[in-house]
Design an enzyme around this catalytic site. Structure first.
Site, PDB file in Angstrom:
ATOM      1  N   LYS A 116       0.833  -1.211   0.000  1.00 46.20           N
ATOM      2  CA  LYS A 116       0.000   0.000   0.000  1.00 46.20           C
ATOM      3  C   LYS A 116       0.863   1.254   0.000  1.00 46.20           C
ATOM      4  O   LYS A 116       0.482   2.277  -0.566  1.00 46.20           O
ATOM      5  CB  LYS A 116      -0.909   0.009   1.242  1.00 46.20           C
ATOM      6  N   GLU A 200      -2.953   7.220   7.750  1.00 44.57           N
ATOM      7  CA  GLU A 200      -3.792   8.064   6.893  1.00 44.57           C
ATOM      8  C   GLU A 200      -4.743   8.871   7.767  1.00 44.57           C
ATOM      9  O   GLU A 200      -5.122   8.431   8.851  1.00 44.57           O
ATOM     10  CB  GLU A 200      -4.668   7.195   5.959  1.00 44.57           C
ATOM     11  N   HIS A 235     -16.284  -5.480   5.900  1.00 44.36           N
ATOM     12  CA  HIS A 235     -15.500  -5.453   4.668  1.00 44.36           C
ATOM     13  C   HIS A 235     -15.926  -6.521   3.664  1.00 44.36           C
ATOM     14  O   HIS A 235     -15.224  -6.818   2.722  1.00 44.36           O
ATOM     15  CB  HIS A 235     -13.999  -5.544   4.967  1.00 44.36           C
ATOM     16  N   ARG A 291      -7.726  -7.986 -10.828  1.00 42.82           N
ATOM     17  CA  ARG A 291      -8.431  -9.226 -11.216  1.00 42.82           C
ATOM     18  C   ARG A 291      -9.845  -8.891 -11.653  1.00 42.82           C
ATOM     19  O   ARG A 291     -10.288  -7.751 -11.510  1.00 42.82           O
ATOM     20  CB  ARG A 291      -8.518 -10.144  -9.986  1.00 42.82           C
TER      21      ARG A 291
HETATM   22  C1  MV4 Z   1     -10.308   4.026   5.477  1.00 40.09           C
HETATM   23  C2  MV4 Z   1     -11.504   4.499   6.049  1.00 40.09           C
HETATM   24  C3  MV4 Z   1     -11.528   5.808   6.474  1.00 40.09           C
HETATM   25  N1  MV4 Z   1     -10.436   6.581   6.341  1.00 40.09           N
HETATM   26  N2  MV4 Z   1      -9.252   4.840   5.359  1.00 40.09           N
HETATM   27  C4  MV4 Z   1     -11.456  -0.530   5.196  1.00 40.09           C
HETATM   28  C5  MV4 Z   1     -10.986  -1.624   4.292  1.00 40.09           C
HETATM   29  C6  MV4 Z   1     -10.008  -1.034   3.343  1.00 40.09           C
HETATM   30  N3  MV4 Z   1     -10.320  -1.407   1.993  1.00 40.09           N
HETATM   31  C7  MV4 Z   1     -10.078   0.447   3.575  1.00 40.09           C
HETATM   32  N4  MV4 Z   1     -10.982   0.676   4.647  1.00 40.09           N
HETATM   33  C8  MV4 Z   1     -11.212   1.925   5.118  1.00 40.09           C
HETATM   34  N5  MV4 Z   1     -10.188   2.778   5.016  1.00 40.09           N
HETATM   35  C9  MV4 Z   1      -9.330   6.084   5.781  1.00 40.09           C
HETATM   36  N6  MV4 Z   1      -8.268   6.872   5.644  1.00 40.09           N
HETATM   37  C10 MV4 Z   1     -12.591   3.636   6.124  1.00 40.09           C
HETATM   38  C11 MV4 Z   1     -12.447   2.346   5.659  1.00 40.09           C
HETATM   39  C12 MV4 Z   1     -13.611   1.516   5.716  1.00 40.09           C
HETATM   40  C13 MV4 Z   1     -14.218   1.079   4.553  1.00 40.09           C
HETATM   41  C14 MV4 Z   1     -13.711   1.382   3.293  1.00 40.09           C
HETATM   42  C15 MV4 Z   1     -14.310   0.936   2.151  1.00 40.09           C
HETATM   43  C16 MV4 Z   1     -15.455   0.161   2.260  1.00 40.09           C
HETATM   44  C17 MV4 Z   1     -15.979  -0.158   3.484  1.00 40.09           C
HETATM   45  C18 MV4 Z   1     -15.378   0.277   4.645  1.00 40.09           C
HETATM   46  C19 MV4 Z   1     -15.920  -0.048   5.871  1.00 40.09           C
HETATM   47  C20 MV4 Z   1     -15.320   0.412   7.006  1.00 40.09           C
HETATM   48  C21 MV4 Z   1     -14.159   1.179   6.931  1.00 40.09           C
END
Ligand code: MV4
Length: 494
Positions: A116, A200, A235, A291
């Site tokens: 990442k 972040e 997720h 993918r």
């Molecule tokens: C975040 C966020 C808020 N702020 N990053 C969770 C899994 C990963 N793909 C990224 N995720 C998140 N990153 C920052 N800087 C909130 C989430 C997150 C989230 C992101 C996408 C889809 C669903 C989610 C559910 C909870 C938290």
């Protein structure tokens, strides 16, 4: 063009790829484990090769067994589907070493998105917006506190090697940093064998919006459609739609151009997905999935682009069949992931035998599935029964068609999350389109499931009896409904 393709996957996605092969006139080879001897995908293929015991570590993840099956059957290319070996560079390299085409991106592109931190650096340099934060690993808590002071709380700690939310920690103040960092590091180490953590800014109430892209080996790259994927639980995506309710033509053009920029920055070729977080008009690159994704059918429904077929053509070295201006969004599509799981018991997997099965049909409905009446869902893999997709001229019609299809769907013998989907589709906030990734928790969907199951019990009984289910089988519907009624209307249980 390839004269034969091996599909290194199982279930609905194996069938999806084999369907593309069949339309292209290319024979397909299935590989199957002990538990999948009687699976539909192994029968659908033109040839099928046994590759090992049921646990995927001994079959679908065994690179040597899969390469051997390809060499023995004379397959010229391997499609990895999603999950399993689909983003594994060792597998992509093993294919190359044996003269087999990997139907996916170059392994350098998979690598570029593996860390990442590296991905953030690459995207920043390419001019792709990333969430404010840092692009290096931290292990000193004091340094972490100083960096976080600069970014502003709340912040989120993320493992560099990670994905799917594992090891992420939200930190609201200096005092929370030390325990959070220690915890993130230890989870990251055991999950990914790498305890590198970065920081972040934590975005509140983000939507998860992603863009499907296609790129050929000559570097021509286009975006296909956007997808709204905010309806998730831990997720795990459950409902996706295309387009996103917040999308305008202007925003799609801006975000789509950024998605193309991200793909070009890593020399991408094949189908891929650029994920963004969207919050109050701003959007940030999150990660890229190298993918074909579970939710690709909604993009296919609104654009008429066959993504699985395009992937095969691209891997065979052909130029893209589309210019950006050829891509039009027609209407609206929604996908519900139908899982064998119990929404009232913490969504725990509920594998078992499907005793009666009838999938929906009629206008605008597509069902991608690998099951049949009498099929035993094995406990070794994911709990996906099918992907139910509804397409309509607008969001309202797509929702109405999905509700109608959920009404028609009969699955007797295993618990499913069909009532969960009905509960979401009836929710006023979902219908308004104004939701974010906190939706399922905030709207208390788990409680609504009980009400919906009780409301719909009689309708389901009458449909199931039309299937020829006797009284005991009709009662087993409620295997589908069982535990809900147990909580809501105990007097109707017998
Ligand atoms: C975040 C966020 C808020 N702020 N990053 C969770 C899994 C990963 N793909 C990224 N995720 C998140 N990153 C920052 N800087 C909130 C989430 C997150 C989230 C992101 C996408 C889809 C669903 C989610 C559910 C909870 C938290």
């Amino acid at each position: 063009m390839f004269s034969k393709i091996l599909i290194a996957n199982r279930g609905e996605i194996a069938i999806r790829v084999m369907r593309a092969c069949r339309e292209l006139g290319i024979p397909s080879v299935a590989v199957y484990s002990e538990a999948d001897k009687n699976a539909l995908f192994a029968k659908y293929a033109d040839e099928a090769v046994f590759i090992g015991p049921s646990p995927s570590s001994q079959s679908y993840l065994k690179i040597d067994n899969i390469i051997k099956a390809a060499l023995e059957t004379g397959a010229q290319a391997i499609h990895p589907g999603y999950g399993f070996l689909s983003e594994n560079t060792a597998f992509a390299s093993a294919c190359a070493e044996n003269g087999i085409a990997f139907i996916g991106p170059p392994s350098s592109a998979i690598d570029a998105m593996g860390s990442k931190i590296t991905a953030r650096q690459t995207m920043k340099e390419a001019g792709v917006p990333i969430v404010p934060g840092i692009e290096k690993g931290i292990n000193d808590p004091d340094e972490a506190m100083d960096l976080a002071d600069g970014i502003g709380y709340p912040i989120i700690l993320k493992p560099a090697a990670g994905g799917g939310g594992i090891g992420m920690k939200i930190v609201h103040s200096r005092g929370e940093m030390l325990p959070a960092l220690t915890s993130s590091q230890s989870v990251a180490l055991s999950a990914f064998g790498d305890d590198t953590i970065y920081i972040e800014k934590y975005l509140t109430e983000p939507r998860h919006i992603e863009f499907q892209i296609l790129a050929d080996e000559m570097g021509k790259t286009i975006y296909v459609s956007d997808r709204e994927c905010s309806i998730q639980r831990r997720h795990q995506k459950l409902i996706e739609e295309s387009p996103s309710p917040v999308m305008s033509d202007e925003l799609r053009e801006r975000m789509g151009a950024i998605a193309v920029k991200a793909a070009k920055a890593i020399g991408y070729a094949s189908a891929g997905t650029v994920e963004f977080m969207y919050s109050r008009g701003d959007f940030y690159f999150l990660e890229m999935n190298t993918r074909l994704q579970v939710e690709h059918p909604i993009t296919e429904m609104v654009t008429d682009v066959d993504l699985a077929k395009e992937q095969i053509l691209i891997a065979a070295g052909q130029p893209l069949n589309y210019d950006q201006s050829d891509i039009q969004i027609r209407g609206w599509a929604i996908e519900c992931r139908i899982n064998a799981e119990d929404p009232l018991n913490d969504f725990s997997p509920a594998p078992g035998r499907i005793q009666r099965y009838r999938s929906p049909g009629g206008p605008g409905i597509r069902v991608d599935s690998g099951v049949y009446s009498g099929y035993l869902i094995p406990p070794y893999y994911d709990s996906l029964i099918s992907k139910l997709v509804a397409h309509g001229k607008d969001r309202k019609e797509a929702i109405a068609r999905m509700e109608r299809a959920l009404y028609e769907y009969i699955i007797v013998g295993v618990k499913t999350n069909i009532f969960f989907h009905k509960a979401v589709l009836r929710n006023a906030r979902f219908r308004s389109g104004d939701f974010n990734t906190g939706f399922i928790k905030e709207e208390n969907i788990a409680d609504a499931v009980v009400r919906v199951a009780a409301e719909d019990f009689d309708k389901h009984q009458s449909l199931a009896s039309a299937l020829g289910a006797d009284n005991r089988k009709v009662a087993a519907i409620a295997a589908a409904v069982g535990s809900y009624l147990g909580q809501q209307k105990p007097e109707e249980k017998h």
